[in-house]
Write a protein that holds these residues in place. Structure first.
Motif, PDB file in Angstrom:
ATOM      1  N   ASN A  67       0.828  -1.295   0.154  1.00 54.96           N
ATOM      2  CA  ASN A  67      -0.128   0.149  -0.006  1.00 54.96           C
ATOM      3  C   ASN A  67       0.740   1.305  -0.021  1.00 54.96           C
ATOM      4  N   ILE A  68       1.782   1.232  -0.585  1.00 55.05           N
ATOM      5  CA  ILE A  68       2.979   2.555  -0.919  1.00 55.05           C
ATOM      6  C   ILE A  68       2.882   2.804  -2.388  1.00 55.05           C
ATOM      7  N   ALA A  70       4.956   3.555  -5.343  1.00 62.23           N
ATOM      8  CA  ALA A  70       6.257   3.768  -5.719  1.00 62.23           C
ATOM      9  C   ALA A  70       6.496   5.113  -6.589  1.00 62.23           C
ATOM     10  N   GLY A  71       5.512   5.373  -7.228  1.00 64.20           N
ATOM     11  CA  GLY A  71       5.874   6.742  -7.943  1.00 64.20           C
ATOM     12  C   GLY A  71       5.862   7.907  -7.145  1.00 64.20           C
ATOM     13  N   LYS A  72       5.131   8.059  -6.366  1.00 62.97           N
ATOM     14  CA  LYS A  72       4.945   9.009  -5.064  1.00 62.97           C
ATOM     15  C   LYS A  72       6.210   9.068  -4.498  1.00 62.97           C
ATOM     16  N   LEU A  73       6.713   7.983  -3.992  1.00 59.02           N
ATOM     17  CA  LEU A  73       7.863   7.935  -3.002  1.00 59.02           C
ATOM     18  C   LEU A  73       9.305   8.215  -3.756  1.00 59.02           C
ATOM     19  N   GLU A  74       9.074   7.731  -5.140  1.00 57.16           N
ATOM     20  CA  GLU A  74      10.319   8.092  -5.779  1.00 57.16           C
ATOM     21  C   GLU A  74      10.570   9.702  -6.134  1.00 57.16           C
ATOM     22  N   SER A 107      12.478   5.467  26.579  1.00 56.45           N
ATOM     23  CA  SER A 107      13.485   4.975  25.785  1.00 56.45           C
ATOM     24  C   SER A 107      12.878   5.800  24.324  1.00 56.45           C
ATOM     25  N   GLU A 108      14.147   6.291  23.812  1.00 57.76           N
ATOM     26  CA  GLU A 108      13.816   7.000  22.749  1.00 57.76           C
ATOM     27  C   GLU A 108      13.922   5.945  21.459  1.00 57.76           C
ATOM     28  N   LEU A 109      12.866   5.603  20.488  1.00 56.59           N
ATOM     29  CA  LEU A 109      12.853   4.623  19.669  1.00 56.59           C
ATOM     30  C   LEU A 109      13.547   5.039  18.370  1.00 56.59           C
ATOM     31  N   ASN A 110      13.180   4.364  17.328  1.00 50.36           N
ATOM     32  CA  ASN A 110      13.992   4.685  15.920  1.00 50.36           C
ATOM     33  C   ASN A 110      13.176   6.083  15.365  1.00 50.36           C
ATOM     34  N   THR A 111      14.278   6.848  15.083  1.00 49.24           N
ATOM     35  CA  THR A 111      13.809   8.118  14.404  1.00 49.24           C
ATOM     36  C   THR A 111      13.067   7.804  13.352  1.00 49.24           C
ATOM     37  N   LEU A 112      11.870   8.558  12.907  1.00 51.72           N
ATOM     38  CA  LEU A 112      11.111   8.344  11.635  1.00 51.72           C
ATOM     39  C   LEU A 112      11.656   9.491  10.822  1.00 51.72           C
ATOM     40  N   ALA A 113      11.578   9.160   9.529  1.00 50.52           N
ATOM     41  CA  ALA A 113      12.184  10.008   8.319  1.00 50.52           C
ATOM     42  C   ALA A 113      10.937   9.989   7.362  1.00 50.52           C
ATOM     43  N   PRO A 114      10.256  10.774   7.315  1.00 51.31           N
ATOM     44  CA  PRO A 114       9.032  10.888   6.319  1.00 51.31           C
ATOM     45  C   PRO A 114       9.592  11.417   5.034  1.00 51.31           C
ATOM     46  N   PHE A 115       9.135  10.926   3.921  1.00 48.71           N
ATOM     47  CA  PHE A 115       9.303  11.577   2.569  1.00 48.71           C
ATOM     48  C   PHE A 115       7.984  11.946   1.883  1.00 48.71           C
ATOM     49  N   VAL A 116       7.989  13.194   1.781  1.00 47.67           N
ATOM     50  CA  VAL A 116       6.836  13.942   1.495  1.00 47.67           C
ATOM     51  C   VAL A 116       6.624  14.429   0.019  1.00 47.67           C
ATOM     52  N   THR A 117       5.276  14.109  -0.643  1.00 47.02           N
ATOM     53  CA  THR A 117       5.009  14.784  -1.930  1.00 47.02           C
ATOM     54  C   THR A 117       3.806  15.504  -1.776  1.00 47.02           C
ATOM     55  N   GLY A 118       3.771  16.645  -2.201  1.00 43.86           N
ATOM     56  CA  GLY A 118       2.416  17.432  -2.015  1.00 43.86           C
ATOM     57  C   GLY A 118       2.222  17.630  -0.623  1.00 43.86           C
ATOM     58  N   ASN A 119       1.000  17.428  -0.179  1.00 42.74           N
ATOM     59  CA  ASN A 119       0.746  17.459   1.235  1.00 42.74           C
ATOM     60  C   ASN A 119       0.595  16.313   2.034  1.00 42.74           C
ATOM     61  N   GLU A 120       1.331  15.389   1.408  1.00 43.28           N
ATOM     62  CA  GLU A 120       1.147  13.879   2.125  1.00 43.28           C
ATOM     63  C   GLU A 120       2.481  13.348   2.403  1.00 43.28           C
ATOM     64  N   ILE A 121       2.431  12.310   3.227  1.00 40.99           N
ATOM     65  CA  ILE A 121       3.737  11.500   3.308  1.00 40.99           C
ATOM     66  C   ILE A 121       3.676  10.377   2.496  1.00 40.99           C
ATOM     67  N   ALA A 122       4.402  10.003   1.405  1.00 37.13           N
ATOM     68  CA  ALA A 122       4.484   9.140   0.630  1.00 37.13           C
ATOM     69  C   ALA A 122       5.134   7.593   1.118  1.00 37.13           C
ATOM     70  N   GLY A 123       5.849   7.945   2.311  1.00 33.27           N
ATOM     71  CA  GLY A 123       6.540   6.675   3.146  1.00 33.27           C
ATOM     72  C   GLY A 123       7.378   7.140   3.964  1.00 33.27           C
ATOM     73  N   ILE A 124       7.786   6.290   5.069  1.00 29.90           N
ATOM     74  CA  ILE A 124       8.737   6.458   6.101  1.00 29.90           C
ATOM     75  C   ILE A 124       9.743   5.627   6.269  1.00 29.90           C
ATOM     76  N   VAL A 125      10.896   5.928   6.491  1.00 33.08           N
ATOM     77  CA  VAL A 125      12.027   5.188   6.783  1.00 33.08           C
ATOM     78  C   VAL A 125      12.392   5.298   8.272  1.00 33.08           C
ATOM     79  N   GLY A 140       8.939   1.699   5.556  1.00 33.53           N
ATOM     80  CA  GLY A 140       7.571   1.622   5.359  1.00 33.53           C
ATOM     81  C   GLY A 140       6.570   2.307   6.482  1.00 33.53           C
ATOM     82  N   ASN A 141       6.365   1.526   7.714  1.00 40.91           N
ATOM     83  CA  ASN A 141       5.563   2.018   8.574  1.00 40.91           C
ATOM     84  C   ASN A 141       4.187   2.654   8.244  1.00 40.91           C
ATOM     85  N   LYS A 142       3.426   1.910   7.501  1.00 40.74           N
ATOM     86  CA  LYS A 142       2.257   2.397   7.179  1.00 40.74           C
ATOM     87  C   LYS A 142       1.266   2.783   7.975  1.00 40.74           C
TER      88      LYS A 142
END
Length: 231
Positions: A67-68, A70-74, A107-125, A140-142
């Protein structure tokens, strides 16, 4: 049902990553290049490597639906890094009231790095800082992606610039989103009677959170301490 789908998606993703790891290992044997974890100087470098890995998975394994798009993420751009913090459960069950969830930070967990296109997040690393540098820790982290996109629509803001901390309550499996704007901190959660279409004050949700935490500790605390119950 949503949790079951997520579990299967993660299982498929794990299988793919395992397969990719085996292929890399074979190449490494031929090239004398051990399949070691990669570390990066900056979080941006690690995040971009994670996006590249996720795109590779999406493009080469089209039969698996994560449910990601690929075009938006790229075509996406890095957004503001998000903190992912685990609530200290012992503090939670012993504290009657707080003015901010930061008072219960554990505890601080993994930092979330969002990748944004337009006004939405396309995917998270997910990335993690180690003594050797930054590394890719998850893809991912949908669930979080969908939640933050919904919050962005509620606030009419782009997730690219939102100052968000994701609080995770252990044992209860609850995610609470803190969104700061100047000196104002708003909370969003998709749990109990609350949804992501409106902010909820900490005074309104904290008694429920405390009650459910105390009940969990009373019913399952000993099992957790003996590691006989999965958190």
């Amino acid at each position: 049902m949503k949790n079951i789908i997520n579990i299967f998606s993660l299982l498929f993703l794990s299988i793919i990553l395992f397969s990719c790891g085996n292929q890399k290992s074979e190449t490494a044997m031929n090239n004398n290049n051990a399949n070691q974890p990669q570390f990066f100087t900056t979080p941006d470098e690690a995040a971009k490597k994670g996006r590249s890995d996720l795109l590779s998975i999406l493009k080469t394994n089209k039969d698996i639906n994560l449910n990601i798009d690929a075009g938006k993420l790229e075509n996406s751009q890095p957004g503001k890094l998000l903190k992912h913090v685990e609530i200290d459960f012992n503090k939670l069950i012993k504290t009657d009231s707080v003015s901010s969830l930061s008072q219960l930070s554990g505890s601080e967990l993994n930092t979330l790095a969002p990748f944004v296109t337009g006004n939405e997040i396309a995917g998270i690393v997910e990335i993690n800082k180690t003594p050797k540098g930054w590394e890719v820790a998850g893809l991912g982290n949908k669930n979080v992606t969908d939640d933050i996109n919904e919050i962005g629509r509620t606030l009419n803001q782009s997730p690219a610039n939102m100052d968000i901390t994701v609080y995770e309550v252990p044992n209860l499996q609850i995610l609470i989103y803190s969104v700061k704007n100047a000196d104002v901190e708003n909370y969003f959660m998709n749990y109990d009677k609350n949804n992501l279409k409106e902010a909820v004050s900490i005074q309104n949700f904290y008694p429920m959170l405390k009650e459910k935490s105390v009940a969990f500790e009373r019913n399952f605390g000993d099992l957790v301490k003996k590691q006989k119950l999965v958190k």
